[in-house]
Design a protein around this motif. Structure first.
Motif, PDB file in Angstrom:
ATOM      1  N   ALA A 142      42.562 -36.848  21.724  1.00  0.00           N
ATOM      2  CA  ALA A 142      43.407 -37.863  21.097  1.00  0.00           C
ATOM      3  C   ALA A 142      44.277 -37.218  20.019  1.00  0.00           C
ATOM      4  CB  ALA A 142      42.538 -38.961  20.503  1.00  0.00           C
ATOM      5  N   GLN A 143      43.646 -36.363  19.202  1.00  0.00           N
ATOM      6  CA  GLN A 143      44.391 -35.735  18.113  1.00  0.00           C
ATOM      7  C   GLN A 143      45.464 -34.796  18.670  1.00  0.00           C
ATOM      8  OE1 GLN A 143      43.564 -37.055  15.235  1.00  0.00           O
ATOM      9  NE2 GLN A 143      45.431 -36.087  14.481  1.00  0.00           N
ATOM     10  N   ALA A 144      45.093 -34.050  19.716  1.00  0.00           N
ATOM     11  CA  ALA A 144      46.047 -33.110  20.301  1.00  0.00           C
ATOM     12  C   ALA A 144      47.229 -33.860  20.912  1.00  0.00           C
ATOM     13  CB  ALA A 144      45.361 -32.242  21.349  1.00  0.00           C
ATOM     14  N   VAL A 145      46.922 -35.003  21.555  1.00  0.00           N
ATOM     15  CA  VAL A 145      48.010 -35.786  22.155  1.00  0.00           C
ATOM     16  C   VAL A 145      48.956 -36.271  21.061  1.00  0.00           C
ATOM     17  CG1 VAL A 145      48.541 -37.959  23.297  1.00  0.00           C
ATOM     18  CG2 VAL A 145      46.790 -36.460  24.236  1.00  0.00           C
ATOM     19  N   LEU A 146      48.355 -36.721  19.960  1.00  0.00           N
ATOM     20  CA  LEU A 146      49.173 -37.208  18.846  1.00  0.00           C
ATOM     21  C   LEU A 146      50.072 -36.082  18.315  1.00  0.00           C
ATOM     22  CD1 LEU A 146      49.199 -39.894  17.065  1.00  0.00           C
ATOM     23  CD2 LEU A 146      48.114 -38.460  15.369  1.00  0.00           C
ATOM     24  N   ASN A 147      49.453 -34.912  18.080  1.00  0.00           N
ATOM     25  CA  ASN A 147      50.242 -33.777  17.599  1.00  0.00           C
ATOM     26  C   ASN A 147      51.303 -33.386  18.614  1.00  0.00           C
ATOM     27  OD1 ASN A 147      48.820 -33.564  15.255  1.00  0.00           O
ATOM     28  ND2 ASN A 147      47.377 -32.053  16.045  1.00  0.00           N
ATOM     29  N   PHE A 275      42.623 -41.726  16.559  1.00  0.00           N
ATOM     30  CA  PHE A 275      43.798 -41.054  16.032  1.00  0.00           C
ATOM     31  C   PHE A 275      43.771 -41.056  14.510  1.00  0.00           C
ATOM     32  CE2 PHE A 275      45.102 -43.031  20.023  1.00  0.00           C
ATOM     33  CZ  PHE A 275      45.550 -41.929  20.723  1.00  0.00           C
ATOM     34  N   ALA A 276      44.048 -39.922  13.914  1.00  0.00           N
ATOM     35  CA  ALA A 276      44.203 -39.875  12.465  1.00  0.00           C
ATOM     36  C   ALA A 276      45.574 -39.290  12.174  1.00  0.00           C
ATOM     37  CB  ALA A 276      43.113 -39.016  11.845  1.00  0.00           C
ATOM     38  N   VAL A 277      46.347 -39.991  11.334  1.00  0.00           N
ATOM     39  CA  VAL A 277      47.707 -39.527  11.083  1.00  0.00           C
ATOM     40  C   VAL A 277      48.072 -39.860   9.647  1.00  0.00           C
ATOM     41  CG1 VAL A 277      48.689 -41.669  11.967  1.00  0.00           C
ATOM     42  CG2 VAL A 277      50.087 -39.620  11.942  1.00  0.00           C
ATOM     43  N   THR A 278      48.790 -38.951   9.000  1.00  0.00           N
ATOM     44  CA  THR A 278      49.247 -39.269   7.652  1.00  0.00           C
ATOM     45  C   THR A 278      50.450 -40.200   7.770  1.00  0.00           C
ATOM     46  OG1 THR A 278      50.704 -37.376   7.648  1.00  0.00           O
ATOM     47  CG2 THR A 278      48.529 -37.036   6.720  1.00  0.00           C
ATOM     48  N   PRO A 279      50.652 -41.064   6.774  1.00  0.00           N
ATOM     49  CA  PRO A 279      51.815 -41.955   6.822  1.00  0.00           C
ATOM     50  C   PRO A 279      53.105 -41.164   7.016  1.00  0.00           C
ATOM     51  CG  PRO A 279      50.414 -42.510   4.974  1.00  0.00           C
ATOM     52  CD  PRO A 279      49.828 -41.273   5.590  1.00  0.00           C
ATOM     53  N   VAL A 390      52.049 -30.325  26.213  1.00  0.00           N
ATOM     54  CA  VAL A 390      51.339 -29.186  26.810  1.00  0.00           C
ATOM     55  C   VAL A 390      50.948 -28.193  25.730  1.00  0.00           C
ATOM     56  CG1 VAL A 390      51.637 -27.193  28.304  1.00  0.00           C
ATOM     57  CG2 VAL A 390      52.427 -29.411  29.058  1.00  0.00           C
ATOM     58  N   THR A 391      51.900 -27.921  24.806  1.00  0.00           N
ATOM     59  CA  THR A 391      51.630 -26.948  23.761  1.00  0.00           C
ATOM     60  C   THR A 391      50.403 -27.348  22.947  1.00  0.00           C
ATOM     61  OG1 THR A 391      53.996 -26.631  23.618  1.00  0.00           O
ATOM     62  CG2 THR A 391      52.698 -25.733  21.850  1.00  0.00           C
ATOM     63  N   GLU A 392      50.375 -28.599  22.508  1.00  0.00           N
ATOM     64  CA  GLU A 392      49.298 -29.004  21.607  1.00  0.00           C
ATOM     65  C   GLU A 392      47.981 -29.235  22.342  1.00  0.00           C
ATOM     66  OE1 GLU A 392      49.115 -28.979  18.437  1.00  0.00           O
ATOM     67  OE2 GLU A 392      51.187 -28.385  18.129  1.00  0.00           O
ATOM     68  N   VAL A 393      48.053 -29.836  23.540  1.00  0.00           N
ATOM     69  CA  VAL A 393      46.809 -30.115  24.256  1.00  0.00           C
ATOM     70  C   VAL A 393      46.133 -28.812  24.674  1.00  0.00           C
ATOM     71  CG1 VAL A 393      45.852 -31.128  26.364  1.00  0.00           C
ATOM     72  CG2 VAL A 393      47.484 -32.411  25.001  1.00  0.00           C
TER      73      VAL A 393
END
Lengths: 430, 331
Positions: A142-147, A275-279, A390-393
Motif C-alpha cells: 500500500a505504501q509503495a503504491v502510494l509513493n 496508507f500513511a501520508v503527510t498532508p 513500477v519504480t516504487e513497488v
C-alpha cells in the motif's frame, strides 16, 4: 446514580499514576545520590515498568579493551565504575535478558558515550517488545503504491513537455531535466534564501520564470537553428549542450549540496487504513493530479490545445490548415517548461532540492514518454504513472539503489511487446 | 598567469590516454551513427562491459589479463546482439532511448550492493593491470617539458592507446570502402531501398553495431588499463553525450574527425580548466569572483564547453571535417 461514584477502573488508574509518580521521584533521588562518586556508567533496566534482574552489561574503552562488567540487581540497577574520563562503549548481552524481553531497537544494544571528569553518566537501554519483522506485505505494498503514484504524477507532469516538444518539433530535448532543476532552484532562492517568500508564492513565481526561460530557449536558440534546417541529431546535441550549460550554471550558484524548502518540512502523517501520508505529500498529489486533468482538458477542448495536437500529429498538414506552427511550438515550450518547473518544485517539496535532481528524473521521464508513445501527451501521463508505480513497488523486493533498473527494464520490455507505446499510433518500421 | 603551465596541462591532456580513449569511443560511435545511421545513445555501455569483463576476469576470478581483454571484448559482441536483435527493428528514436536505458541499467547493476562480490559494487575493482605494465619497455622517469610531461607508465598506455586508435581508424576506413561499407551507407540513406535490393538490413545493422561496439570496448579496456581498475562512476551516460559532442565537432562520417576532435576536445577542456584555476589565484581579481572560480571552476569550464558546442553547431553544423552532404543525413 452510579455516575457520581468513581468506578473501580478509574480508582486503579489513579493509584497506578500515583505509584509511577512515586517511582519517578525515588529514581530521581537514587540518581542524585549516585551523582557524585567519580566516572561511571549506570542505569536501570525496566521492562514495561518492572525491573529486569540478571542482565549482563559490559564496557570497553575506545581501544576496545574490557573495562568492567555488571549484572543488574533485583531493582534492575547496574553500575560500572570507569578508570577515568573518556569515551567508552557499553554493550548489553541480549542473551542474558529474560525470555520475551528484548531491545526496542536492536541497533542500540551497544551505546557509546563520553564521560567527563567526576560525572557519572546514565545510559538507557530501552527494553520493549522486540519490534516485529516490520510491516506486512500488504502494508508495504500500500505504501509503495502510494509513493509510486506520487512519483508517477510528478514524472508525468515533467514528461508532458518533453513529449509535446518531441511531437511538435521531433527534437528529443535533453535539457528538459534542467528545466525541472531550474524551477526547483529558482523557487528555493525565492523561498528559502534572502527573499523568503512563502513556498506557494515562490513556486508560482518560479513556474512563471521557468515558462519565460523555456520560451526564451525556443526563440533564442532552437528556432534559429530550425530555420537553418539543422539535422535532428545535431539538434539533440544542441540540447545536450544546453543541458550541460544550464546544469553547471545551476551548480555554480546552488553548489553541490542538497537543500530543503523550509515550509511544510516537518509534518505528522495522516493515515487512511494502510496508507500513511503527510498532508504535504497529499496536497502535492492532489495538485499534480489537478494539473494533469487541466492539461488534458486544455488539449482536448481549447483551440490552442487542439492546434498543439494537430501539429504533433502532422506539422505540414497543420501548417497548410492555417495553424501558425512556430507560435504553437513556442507555446509548447513555454507550457512544457512551466510544467517541468512545477514538477521540479513538487519533487523538491516531497524530497529535496539539488543540482542533479532533474538529471536523475530524466531517464524516468524518457521512459514515461516512450512507454506512453512518443509525442502524445496522454501517453506521457499514463507512462509516467506506470513508471512511478513500477519504480516504487519494486523497492519491496529489491534495494532502493536499483529501483530505476526496474523502471528501465519495464520500458525495454514494453517496447519489445508494443513498439509504438501504450497510446501511440501503430506505424510501419523496419 | 603562467601560460606555459596552461599550455603544458592542455597539451598533456590533448595527447594523453583520455583523448585516445575518447577517440576510440567516437570511432566506434561514428561507425554506428555516422555510417550506419544507428542512433546509439548507449555507447558507454560497450566501454563498461569491456572494462568490467577485463577487470572481473583478473580481480575476481584471478585469471590472466590476456584472457580478460578478449573476454571483455567478446562481451561487447554479446551486448550488441542482446541490444540489437530486439531493438533494431524499432523506430530510431526508440532505439536511442532503449540504448540509453540499457547503458544506465548496466551501470546501476554493476554498482549495486548485490553485485559487490563480483564487480566490487560502489568501490569498483583495483590492481588489474600489473601484467600490462610489466611489459613496459620504457625506463622509469618523467619525459617531457614542464607540465607537459608523462611518467613512463603513462607513456606506455599512450603508445598502446594511440596505436589502437590508428588501427581502429584504418579498419573503419577500409570497411567503409568495401562492398560491406557501401551496403551500410545505403541503409543509412534509405533502408527500404537497401532492403528491396535483397540486403538483410537488420543483419547488417547488427554487424555494424557489434564492430563499433568492440571498438568502443577497446576504449573501456584502455580505460581499465590506464586506471589499473574500474569504477562505475567512469561510465555515466554523460560519457556517451560527450562522445556525440566530439563526433559532431569533428564531423560525422569522416575518418580523421573523431581523432582530431578528441584531441582538440581534451586540449580545450584541460586548457580552460587550468586557465580558470590560475585566474582564481590572480591578485587583481575581486575576492568574491576568485572564490567563485575556485569553487566552481570545473562547472564553469563545462558550461563554457556547452556554449562552445552550441556556437559551433550554429556556425558549422557539419563539424570541422564534415561534408555538407554526409553530415546532413540524420536520423
Amino acid at each position: 446514580m452510579t455516575f457520581s461514584r468513581p468506578s473501580r477502573g478509574v480508582l486503579t488508574l489513579v493509584a497506578a499514576a500515583l505509584a509511577s509518580l512515586l517511582l519517578i521521584v525515588t529514581t530521581a533521588v537514587a540518581f542524585a545520590q549516585e551523582g557524585d562518586e567519580g566516572e561511571a556508567f549506570f542505569g536501570t533496566l525496566r521492562f514495561e515498568g518492572d525491573p529486569v534482574a540478571g542482565a549482563r552489561i559490559a564496557v570497553v574503552d575506545a581501544a576496545g579493551d574490557a573495562i568492567g562488567e555488571a549484572t543488574t540487581d533485583d531493582d534492575g540497577r547496574w553500575r560500572i565504575v570507569l578508570p577515568g574520563p573518556g569515551t567508552y562503549r557499553a554493550t548489553i548481552d541480549t542473551d542474558s535478558l529474560p525470555l520475551g524481553v528484548g531491545l526496542r531497537d536492536p541497533e542500540r544494544r551497544s551505546l557509546e558515550a563520553t564521560v567527563r571528569a567526576g560525572q557519572p553518566r546514565p545510559l538507557v537501554f530501552a527494553l520493549g517488545e522486540p519490534v516485529a519483522a516490520g510491516p506486512g506485505l500488504g502494508e508495504k505494498l500500500a505504501q509503495a503504491v502510494l509513493n509510486g503514484v506520487k512519483l508517477g504524477l510528478i514524472i508525468a507532469m515533467c514528461a508532458i513537455g518533453l513529449s509535446l516538444i518531441f511531437g511538435t518539433t521531433r527534437v528529443i530535448n535533453f535539457a528538459h531535466s534542467e528545466l525541472v532543476t531550474f524551477g526547483a532552484i529558482v523557487a528555493w532562492y525565492l523561498h528559502a534564501d534572502t527573499i523568503a517568500l512563502p513556498l506557494i508564492a515562490a513556486g508560482v513565481l518560479a513556474i512563471g520564470i521557468a515558462g519565460i526561460a523555456g520560451g526564451g530557449l525556443e526563440i533564442g536558440v532552437l528556432r534559429p537553428l530550425r530555420r537553418r534546417r539543422l539535422g535532428l541529431v545535431q539538434f539533440m546535441v544542441v540540447t545536450i549542450g544546453l543541458s550541460l550549460l544550464i546544469r553547471h550554471i545551476l551548480l555554480m550558484f546552488f553548489g553541490p549540496d542538497r537543500d530543503r524548502y523550509t515550509d511544510f518540512a516537518l509534518q505528522a502523517e495522516w493515515s487512511f487504513g494502510p496508507f500513511a501520508v503527510t498532508p504535504r505529500d497529499f496536497t502535492v498529489m492532489v495538485l499534480s493530479a489537478a494539473v494533469l486533468v487541466a492539461v488534458a482538458l486544455f488539449l482536448q477542448r481549447a483551440r490552442i490545445g487542439k492546434a498543439m495536437r494537430a501539429v504533433s500529429d502532422n506539422p505540414s498538414l497543420a501548417e497548410s490548415c492555417g495553424i501558425d506552427v512556430d507560435r504553437i511550438v513556442l507555446i509548447v515550450w513555454i507550457a512544457g517548461a512551466a510544467l517541468a518547473a512545477a514538477g521540479g518544485i513538487f519533487f523538491g517539496t516531497v524530497e529535496s532540492v539539488d543540482w542533479l535532481m532533474g538529471a536523475r528524473l530524466l531517464l524516468l521521464m524518457f521512459a514515461a514518454v516512450v512507454l506512453g508513445g512518443l509525442g502524445t501527451a496522454y501517453g506521457a501521463m499514463a507512462g509516467g504513472l506506470l513508471i512511478g508505480l513500477v519504480t516504487e513497488v519494486s523497492t519491496i523486493w529489491v534495494g532502493a539503489e536499483i529501483k530505476t533498473v526496474f523502471a528501465l527494464a519495464v520500458l525495454v520490455l514494453a517496447l519489445l511487446l508494443r513498439p509504438q507505446g501504450l497510446l501511440g499510433r501503430r506505424e510501419r518500421v523496419g | 598567469m603562467e601560460f606555459d603551465v596552461i599550455l603544458g596541462n592542455a597539451g598533456r591532456a590533448g595527447l594523453g590516454p583520455q583523448a585516445a580513449i575518447f577517440a576510440l569511443l567516437v570511432i566506434g560511435l561514428n561507425l554506428h551513427f555516422g555510417y550506419t545511421g544507428l542512433l546509439n545513445f548507449g555507447q558507454v555501455a560497450f566501454m563498461l562491459v569491456a572494462a568490467y569483463g577485463t577487470a572481473i576476469t583478473v580481480a575476481t576470478w584471478g585469471g590472466s589479463l590476456w584472457l580478460g581483454i578478449p573476454f571483455g571484448l567478446g562481451l561487447c559482441v554479446v551486448l550488441a546482439l542482446v541490444l540489437g536483435l530486439p531493438t533494431l527493428r524499432l523506430r530510431k528514436e526508440y532505439f536511442a532511448i532503449t540504448t540509453l536505458a540499457a547503458a544506465e541499467i548496466l551501470r546501476l547493476l554493476v554498482r549495486s550492493s548485490p553485485a559487490t562480490e563480483i564487480t566490487g559494487g560502489p568501490f569498483g575493482l583495483q590492481a588489474i593491470a600489473g601484467s600490462f605494465y610489466a611489459l613496459n619497455p620504457i625506463a622509469e622517469g618523467r619525459y617531457g617539458i614542464g607540465t607537459f610531461s608523462y611518467t613512463a607508465n603513462q607513456l606506455w598506455v599512450m603508445i598502446v592507446a594511440w596505436v589502437l586508435v590508428a588501427l581502429a581508424a584504418a579498419l573503419v576506413f577500409l570497411l567503409i570502402r568495401s562492398p560491406w561499407g557501401r551496403v551500410i551507407r545505403a541503409i543509412r540513406e534509405d533502408e527500404d531501398a537497401a532492403a528491396s535490393l535483397g540486403k538483410n538490413v537488420v543483419g547488417y545493422k547488427l554487424q555494424a553495431l557489434a564492430i563499433g561496439g568492440v571498438i568502443g570496448g577497446l576504449a573501456g579496456v584502455v580505460n581499465a588499463l590506464q586506471q589499473s581498475g574500474v569504477g562505475s562512476e567512469s561510465f555515466g551516460s554523460q560519457v556517451t553525450f560527450m562522445a556525440y559532442v566530439v563526433l559532431i565537432m569533428g564531423g560525422v562520417a569522416t575518418t580523421a574527425g573523431p581523432i582530431v576532435a578528441a584531441v582538440l576536445f581534451w586540449f580545450l577542456r584541460e586548457g580552460v580548466d587550468s586557465f580558470l584555476r590560475q585566474l582564481s589565484e590572480e591578485a587583481w581579481l575581486p575576492d568574491l569572483l576568485a572564490d567563485f572560480l575556485y569553487d566552481a571552476g570545473g562547472a564553469v569550464s563545462i558550461a563554457l564547453a556547452g556554449i562552445a558546442l552550441i556556437l559551433l553547431l550554429k556556425s558549422r553544423p557539419e563539424g570541422i571535417f564534415g561534408k555538407r552532404r554526409e553530415g546532413a543525413a540524420d536520423a
